[in-house]
Design a protein around this motif. Structure first.
Motif, PDB file in Angstrom:
ATOM      1  N   CYS A 106       0.947  -1.035   0.085  1.00 36.27           N
ATOM      2  CA  CYS A 106       0.058   0.241   0.087  1.00 36.27           C
ATOM      3  C   CYS A 106       0.903   1.241  -0.098  1.00 36.27           C
ATOM      4  O   CYS A 106       1.434   1.640   1.035  1.00 36.27           O
ATOM      5  CB  CYS A 106      -0.852   0.047   1.135  1.00 36.27           C
ATOM      6  SG  CYS A 106      -2.114   1.329   1.130  1.00 36.27           S
ATOM      7  N   ASN A 107       1.202   1.707  -1.355  1.00 38.99           N
ATOM      8  CA  ASN A 107       2.325   2.531  -1.216  1.00 38.99           C
ATOM      9  C   ASN A 107       1.697   3.958  -2.253  1.00 38.99           C
ATOM     10  O   ASN A 107       0.843   3.785  -2.881  1.00 38.99           O
ATOM     11  CB  ASN A 107       3.514   2.023  -2.097  1.00 38.99           C
ATOM     12  CG  ASN A 107       4.247   0.835  -1.587  1.00 38.99           C
ATOM     13  OD1 ASN A 107       4.155   0.827  -0.375  1.00 38.99           O
ATOM     14  ND2 ASN A 107       4.653   0.094  -2.358  1.00 38.99           N
ATOM     15  N   ILE A 108       2.283   5.015  -1.769  1.00 46.02           N
ATOM     16  CA  ILE A 108       2.071   6.127  -2.664  1.00 46.02           C
ATOM     17  C   ILE A 108       3.225   6.394  -3.556  1.00 46.02           C
ATOM     18  O   ILE A 108       4.360   6.430  -3.342  1.00 46.02           O
ATOM     19  CB  ILE A 108       1.814   7.486  -1.659  1.00 46.02           C
ATOM     20  CG1 ILE A 108       0.989   7.514  -0.584  1.00 46.02           C
ATOM     21  CG2 ILE A 108       1.662   8.787  -2.558  1.00 46.02           C
ATOM     22  CD1 ILE A 108       1.190   8.474   0.369  1.00 46.02           C
ATOM     23  N   ARG A 109       2.832   6.208  -4.910  1.00 42.50           N
ATOM     24  CA  ARG A 109       3.893   5.999  -5.670  1.00 42.50           C
ATOM     25  C   ARG A 109       4.295   7.450  -6.330  1.00 42.50           C
ATOM     26  O   ARG A 109       5.405   7.893  -6.368  1.00 42.50           O
ATOM     27  CB  ARG A 109       3.611   5.221  -7.050  1.00 42.50           C
ATOM     28  CG  ARG A 109       4.828   5.147  -7.810  1.00 42.50           C
ATOM     29  CD  ARG A 109       4.601   4.738  -9.322  1.00 42.50           C
ATOM     30  NE  ARG A 109       3.860   3.597  -9.377  1.00 42.50           N
ATOM     31  CZ  ARG A 109       3.068   3.036 -10.700  1.00 42.50           C
ATOM     32  NH1 ARG A 109       3.248   4.075 -11.613  1.00 42.50           N
ATOM     33  NH2 ARG A 109       2.661   2.048 -10.844  1.00 42.50           N
ATOM     34  N   GLU A 110       3.429   8.197  -6.769  1.00 41.53           N
ATOM     35  CA  GLU A 110       3.670   9.620  -7.154  1.00 41.53           C
ATOM     36  C   GLU A 110       2.597  10.540  -6.968  1.00 41.53           C
ATOM     37  O   GLU A 110       1.373   9.975  -6.950  1.00 41.53           O
ATOM     38  CB  GLU A 110       4.374   9.388  -8.812  1.00 41.53           C
ATOM     39  CG  GLU A 110       3.365   9.077  -9.538  1.00 41.53           C
ATOM     40  CD  GLU A 110       3.804   9.036 -11.042  1.00 41.53           C
ATOM     41  OE1 GLU A 110       5.094   8.669 -11.041  1.00 41.53           O
ATOM     42  OE2 GLU A 110       3.208   9.054 -11.913  1.00 41.53           O
ATOM     43  N   ILE A 111       2.885  11.764  -7.059  1.00 40.06           N
ATOM     44  CA  ILE A 111       1.792  12.766  -7.405  1.00 40.06           C
ATOM     45  C   ILE A 111       1.884  13.761  -8.339  1.00 40.06           C
ATOM     46  O   ILE A 111       3.214  13.883  -8.697  1.00 40.06           O
ATOM     47  CB  ILE A 111       1.623  13.605  -5.855  1.00 40.06           C
ATOM     48  CG1 ILE A 111       3.000  14.173  -5.661  1.00 40.06           C
ATOM     49  CG2 ILE A 111       1.047  12.632  -4.717  1.00 40.06           C
ATOM     50  CD1 ILE A 111       2.701  15.255  -4.373  1.00 40.06           C
ATOM     51  N   GLU A 112       1.045  14.305  -8.764  1.00 39.37           N
ATOM     52  CA  GLU A 112       1.298  15.538  -9.578  1.00 39.37           C
ATOM     53  C   GLU A 112       0.619  16.509  -8.839  1.00 39.37           C
ATOM     54  O   GLU A 112      -0.654  16.629  -8.373  1.00 39.37           O
ATOM     55  CB  GLU A 112       0.142  15.576 -10.988  1.00 39.37           C
ATOM     56  CG  GLU A 112       0.526  14.536 -12.030  1.00 39.37           C
ATOM     57  CD  GLU A 112      -0.489  14.382 -13.178  1.00 39.37           C
ATOM     58  OE1 GLU A 112      -0.159  15.159 -14.279  1.00 39.37           O
ATOM     59  OE2 GLU A 112      -1.490  13.895 -12.929  1.00 39.37           O
ATOM     60  N   ALA A 113       1.512  17.785  -8.954  1.00 36.85           N
ATOM     61  CA  ALA A 113       1.231  18.948  -7.947  1.00 36.85           C
ATOM     62  C   ALA A 113       1.897  20.108  -8.451  1.00 36.85           C
ATOM     63  O   ALA A 113       2.844  20.087  -9.378  1.00 36.85           O
ATOM     64  CB  ALA A 113       1.660  18.718  -6.515  1.00 36.85           C
ATOM     65  N   GLN A 114       1.342  21.312  -7.780  1.00 36.84           N
ATOM     66  CA  GLN A 114       2.053  22.596  -8.115  1.00 36.84           C
ATOM     67  C   GLN A 114       2.317  23.418  -6.910  1.00 36.84           C
ATOM     68  O   GLN A 114       1.286  23.051  -5.903  1.00 36.84           O
ATOM     69  CB  GLN A 114       1.511  23.255  -9.338  1.00 36.84           C
ATOM     70  CG  GLN A 114       0.039  23.761  -8.880  1.00 36.84           C
ATOM     71  CD  GLN A 114      -0.598  24.493 -10.112  1.00 36.84           C
ATOM     72  OE1 GLN A 114       0.135  24.437 -11.270  1.00 36.84           O
ATOM     73  NE2 GLN A 114      -1.661  25.321  -9.948  1.00 36.84           N
TER      74      GLN A 114
END
Lengths: 114, 222
Positions: A106-114
């Motif tokens: 149960c991992n957070i792989r990536e995000i798109e953000a600014q």
């Protein structure tokens, strides 16, 4: 329904990542969820829809879930097999000396953000 | 412009870190925290009441009752005269390290040798979240059946001691001890298994001895 608890923890992690990187808006979050992690992706998405409205940082963030297949390795015959089909007993040699290689993530792989 | 940030973090990472930190503090404080888990109706509160009655003269005990709502368990435990607080999880099906910390702070650990957390009755979710407890104890009751280790493996993997409760009802159910033991030890070879009846008292002495030993060892600071 531990999915809501998981969403709360994901949000906490995202908040600290945002702080470190000076981010104010997250557009998407990609998770890796194992097939035998006991997490139901649909419930997770539902909880996310409910919870994100409370936090400006993630208010508009989409959640993408990538399901990771569960693979078990057999210590006795050194072969692997799909966990969901056969459980803990090796279908090749009948041994119980097996362990999960992947599938409980149960991992957070990536995000798109600014 | 949105940018992609690689995170690569386990979701439970922050909770696990918080739980480890709490164990360190408990150690320094000489407080043993036991997390008690089971499905609803397995006899957690009855087992606890009896355990508290047996041990309260030799150690200072505090209990945190976690439920989604109501205070019926806290009321039952308060009859034993030990310190008890009720935690409401606000709809959540488990406690995590943060919530446990809040409970411990409310209860205060300075004058407590044995703190007991009665987790929400549920065999799935509480297993996922490390509460910061020193030992996890779970109860499986005879009417629930000997196949539970097959259905809820994680709970049996994260627990240190399994109490098989309601042995007084054995004659009414097809509960195969040998099969259950085998299934449990396949998942967790270290698991201590103690059959008990919280109602008649059968097997309870062995359980008290196990718990005494755990508390003594932890609180000795070794």
């Amino acid at each position: 329904m531990h999915e809501l608890g998981i969403i709360v923890h994901i949000t906490k992690t995202l908040q600290s990542v945002a702080e470190e990187n000076h981010l104010t808006e997250i557009a998407s979050v990609t998770l890796e969820v194992g097939e035998v992690s006991a997490i139901v992706p649909d419930y997770l998405t539902d909880c996310w829809q409910y919870y994100r409205k409370k936090i400006p940082l993630i208010e508009h963030a989409e959640m993408n879930i990538e399901v990771m297949p569960a693979i078990t390795f057999c210590q006795s015959c050194e072969k692997t097999y799909p966990t969901v089909d056969y459980g803990r007993q090796c279908p090749h040699c009948g041994s119980w000396e097996t362990w999960l290689v992947t599938g409980d993530e149960c991992n957070i792989r990536e995000i798109e953000a600014q | 412009m949105y940018k992609v940030y690689e995170i690569k973090k386990r979701v439970f990472e922050d909770n696990d870190r918080e739980a480890d930190k709490m164990r360190g503090e408990l150690r320094a404080n000489r407080t043993f925290l036991m997390n008690l888990m089971s499905s609803p109706g397995s006899g957690k509160t009855t087992t606890l009441k009896r355990t508290i009655e047996a041990l309260k003269d030799e150690m200072r005990i505090g209990v945190m009752e976690a439920d989604i709502d109501s205070a019926v368990d806290a009321d039952a435990i308060s009859e034993t005269g030990v310190k008890v607080i009720q935690l409401h999880t606000g709809g959540m099906c488990h406690l995590d390290a943060d919530m446990t910390r809040q409970g411990l702070e409310e209860m205060g650990t300075e004058d407590i040798d044995l703190a007991i957390l009665e987790n929400v009755g549920n065999l799935v979710c509480p297993a996922e979240f490390d509460t910061g407890a020193v030992k996890n104890v779970m109860i499986l009751s005879v009417p629930e059946g000997d196949d539970k280790p097959l259905k809820y493996p994680l709970m049996f993997q994260v627990s240190h001691c399994l109490l098989i409760n309601k042995t007084d009802a054995l004659s009414c159910f097809d509960f195969d001890f040998r099969a259950c033991e085998e299934r449990v030890h396949r998942l967790n070879p270290e698991m201590k298994i103690i059959p008990i009846s919280a109602k008649t008292g059968e097997g309870m002495e062995e359980w008290y001895d196990w718990l005494r030993e755990q508390v003594r060892e932890w609180n000795s600071g070794k």
